[in-house]
Design a protein around this motif. Sequence first.
Motif, PDB file in Angstrom:
ATOM      1  N   ARG A  47       0.674  -0.996  -0.015  1.00  0.00           N
ATOM      2  CA  ARG A  47       0.037  -0.023   0.078  1.00  0.00           C
ATOM      3  C   ARG A  47       0.993   1.471  -0.127  1.00  0.00           C
ATOM      4  NH1 ARG A  47      -5.307  -0.385   1.101  1.00  0.00           N
ATOM      5  NH2 ARG A  47      -5.263   1.594   2.315  1.00  0.00           N
ATOM      6  N   THR A  50       2.111   1.638  -3.454  1.00  0.00           N
ATOM      7  CA  THR A  50       1.130   2.201  -4.542  1.00  0.00           C
ATOM      8  C   THR A  50       0.260   3.650  -3.978  1.00  0.00           C
ATOM      9  OG1 THR A  50      -0.467   0.745  -3.305  1.00  0.00           O
ATOM     10  CG2 THR A  50       0.546   0.108  -5.259  1.00  0.00           C
ATOM     11  N   PHE A  51       1.102   4.237  -3.198  1.00  0.00           N
ATOM     12  CA  PHE A  51       0.834   5.457  -2.712  1.00  0.00           C
ATOM     13  C   PHE A  51      -0.655   5.430  -1.828  1.00  0.00           C
ATOM     14  CE2 PHE A  51       2.986   7.041  -6.954  1.00  0.00           C
ATOM     15  CZ  PHE A  51       4.318   6.513  -6.177  1.00  0.00           C
ATOM     16  N   LEU A  52      -1.060   4.370  -1.506  1.00  0.00           N
ATOM     17  CA  LEU A  52      -2.370   4.319  -0.772  1.00  0.00           C
ATOM     18  C   LEU A  52      -2.198   4.633   0.597  1.00  0.00           C
ATOM     19  CD1 LEU A  52      -4.157   1.134  -2.261  1.00  0.00           C
ATOM     20  CD2 LEU A  52      -4.969   3.444  -2.739  1.00  0.00           C
ATOM     21  N   ASN A  82       0.343  11.423  -9.933  1.00  0.00           N
ATOM     22  CA  ASN A  82      -0.067  10.495 -11.134  1.00  0.00           C
ATOM     23  C   ASN A  82       0.821  10.239 -12.147  1.00  0.00           C
ATOM     24  OD1 ASN A  82      -2.700  10.041 -10.323  1.00  0.00           O
ATOM     25  ND2 ASN A  82      -3.675  11.446 -11.608  1.00  0.00           N
ATOM     26  N   ARG A  85       1.666   6.816 -11.667  1.00  0.00           N
ATOM     27  CA  ARG A  85       0.658   5.709 -11.115  1.00  0.00           C
ATOM     28  C   ARG A  85       0.521   4.675 -12.341  1.00  0.00           C
ATOM     29  NH1 ARG A  85      -2.275   9.675  -7.769  1.00  0.00           N
ATOM     30  NH2 ARG A  85      -1.845   8.552  -5.624  1.00  0.00           N
ATOM     31  N   PHE A  88       2.799   1.316 -12.272  1.00  0.00           N
ATOM     32  CA  PHE A  88       2.299   0.201 -11.366  1.00  0.00           C
ATOM     33  C   PHE A  88       0.877  -0.040 -11.530  1.00  0.00           C
ATOM     34  CE2 PHE A  88       2.519   3.806  -8.452  1.00  0.00           C
ATOM     35  CZ  PHE A  88       1.209   3.547  -7.880  1.00  0.00           C
ATOM     36  N   LEU A  90      -2.379  -2.439  -9.205  1.00  0.00           N
ATOM     37  CA  LEU A  90      -2.632  -3.162  -7.991  1.00  0.00           C
ATOM     38  C   LEU A  90      -3.609  -4.100  -8.163  1.00  0.00           C
ATOM     39  CD1 LEU A  90      -2.142  -3.892  -4.854  1.00  0.00           C
ATOM     40  CD2 LEU A  90      -3.471  -1.642  -4.845  1.00  0.00           C
ATOM     41  N   PHE A  92      -6.270  -6.139  -5.834  1.00  0.00           N
ATOM     42  CA  PHE A  92      -6.731  -6.107  -4.377  1.00  0.00           C
ATOM     43  C   PHE A  92      -7.141  -7.452  -4.214  1.00  0.00           C
ATOM     44  CE2 PHE A  92      -7.246  -1.883  -6.010  1.00  0.00           C
ATOM     45  CZ  PHE A  92      -6.626  -0.863  -4.715  1.00  0.00           C
ATOM     46  N   ALA A 110     -10.278   3.274 -17.596  1.00  0.00           N
ATOM     47  CA  ALA A 110      -9.088   4.299 -16.992  1.00  0.00           C
ATOM     48  C   ALA A 110      -7.969   4.511 -18.048  1.00  0.00           C
ATOM     49  CB  ALA A 110      -8.535   3.399 -15.830  1.00  0.00           C
ATOM     50  N   VAL A 114      -7.922   8.326 -18.437  1.00  0.00           N
ATOM     51  CA  VAL A 114      -6.864   8.865 -17.746  1.00  0.00           C
ATOM     52  C   VAL A 114      -5.591   8.849 -18.404  1.00  0.00           C
ATOM     53  CG1 VAL A 114      -5.344   8.400 -15.770  1.00  0.00           C
ATOM     54  CG2 VAL A 114      -7.970   7.707 -15.399  1.00  0.00           C
ATOM     55  N   ARG A 158      -7.954  -5.362 -15.774  1.00  0.00           N
ATOM     56  CA  ARG A 158      -8.066  -4.101 -15.541  1.00  0.00           C
ATOM     57  C   ARG A 158      -6.796  -3.417 -15.222  1.00  0.00           C
ATOM     58  NH1 ARG A 158     -11.916  -1.509 -10.837  1.00  0.00           N
ATOM     59  NH2 ARG A 158     -10.491  -2.328  -9.523  1.00  0.00           N
ATOM     60  N   MET A 162      -3.782  -1.340 -18.458  1.00  0.00           N
ATOM     61  CA  MET A 162      -3.052  -0.028 -17.902  1.00  0.00           C
ATOM     62  C   MET A 162      -1.617  -0.101 -18.546  1.00  0.00           C
ATOM     63  SD  MET A 162      -5.170   2.133 -16.574  1.00  0.00           S
ATOM     64  CE  MET A 162      -4.415   3.416 -15.758  1.00  0.00           C
TER      65      MET A 162
END
Lengths: 250, 216
Positions: A47, A50-52, A82, A85, A88, A90, A92, A110, A114, A158, A162
């Motif tokens: 986490r 991944t900057f969470l 961003n 981001r 990488f 992630l 869950f 995305a 994005v 998903r 990216m």
Amino acid sequence: MSILKMTDIQKSFGDNHVLKQISLHVDKGEVVSIIGPSGSGKSTLLRCATFLEKIDAGTITYDERNAAEMKNGKCVYARNLNDFRHIFGLVFQNFNLFPHRTVMKNVTDAPISVLHRDPKEVRALAEELLAKMGLSEKADAYPCELSGGQQQRVSIVRALAMQPEILFFDEPTSALDPELTGEVLKVIKQLAEEHMTMVIVTHEMSFARAVSDRVIFMDGGVIVEQGKPEDVFGDTQEERTKQFLRHYER
Amino acid sequence: MTLMTMVLKMAEGLEKTCAIFFLTLLFSIPLGMIVALLRGSRFKPISWLAKVYISVLRGTPLMLQLIAVTYGPYYLFGISVSRNKLIPVVIAFAINYAAYFAEIYRSGIESMPVGQYEAAQVLGYSGPQTFMKIILPQVIRRILPSMTNEIVTLVKDTSMAFTVSYQEMFTIGKQIANSQTSFIPFIVAGVFYYVFNVIVGFVMGRVEKAMSYYQM
């Protein structure tokens, strides 16, 4: 070349010192598994990567660029996270698919809105990835119409859509029953064979042993032992690791 | 006065009842969202202001707010009461209902699992993108039953406009009841409101059904 370098990471939740001066470097094409008891800080480490979660101290570097670094004794994050981001992805434990959208839209939105990629190309890539995961006929289904294993495979698609350089898995099979676990592990194994760079937090020891280039055993917020899977599992050095692995023997 | 004349006279006021109803929804639904977002602001003075707004508008009678908005400008600043009372009536209703809607939105937003935000964040969605594409569509689905409740109440609350003598259906009914010393207009009003709400219930039911193509 290292894609990810996390160095001397410290993270506390209140008085709880979860990560103590931990470092993790991941090279391109490497598959790293992180094992360890609950509360050892494995998930927190992902986490933070991944900057969470924001780290309290240390540096995080992706592709030689600092996302977080120490300046005058304080940890400072890059202004636009961003920019990092897209490097990488992630996956869950609980999938976290968007329930109000079809599988296709979950996967393609995305990259299109994005990353501003060409919608046609994104859709073609999504179809290819879904086919690879055996989900072609599920493109128009909603997540609630899928089994847990299918949902997790969609969430892997998903993340892959990216086109990340590195993929993190946070206990990807812990919410699945044994039968469904198999189909998800098979997919991850397939990615490993294609030399996708991956960091996998898992409780599936035989899987970790089979797919990893390196296994890390964490406990109490530090790396206790790490090395090739045959060494960590077959020639365990540390008493704490032995103790932990004993629970998985029968 | 025959029953038919009473019904026809009151039906004329229905147009104004509908005007209050639809204009209130038109303004209070977005205004409530603004209040809800301000209430969730990390900047304390703003979230505090939004809290006070909600607290005052929910904590005082709608009737009082109608009187305050309609006659307040005259007593405070000497501005004459506007001839078209629809404007102050709709303002009073809209700010009152916005407070209730704001709390419904908040409950919906707070019920969203944190994983949805985290998934959006990791995928690089911006804050506004996350809200518009991921959170809001699911929040709408979650709050529809509470919204229906509030909208049904609004139908009946339009009758409050009689306190400022706005000539909507109930005000006319009350006038007829007084002049004819008859109870019939109240029964007619009750039937009108009931039918109105049956329609509201039907429409909202259809909307809920249309949105239940997925499970949470």
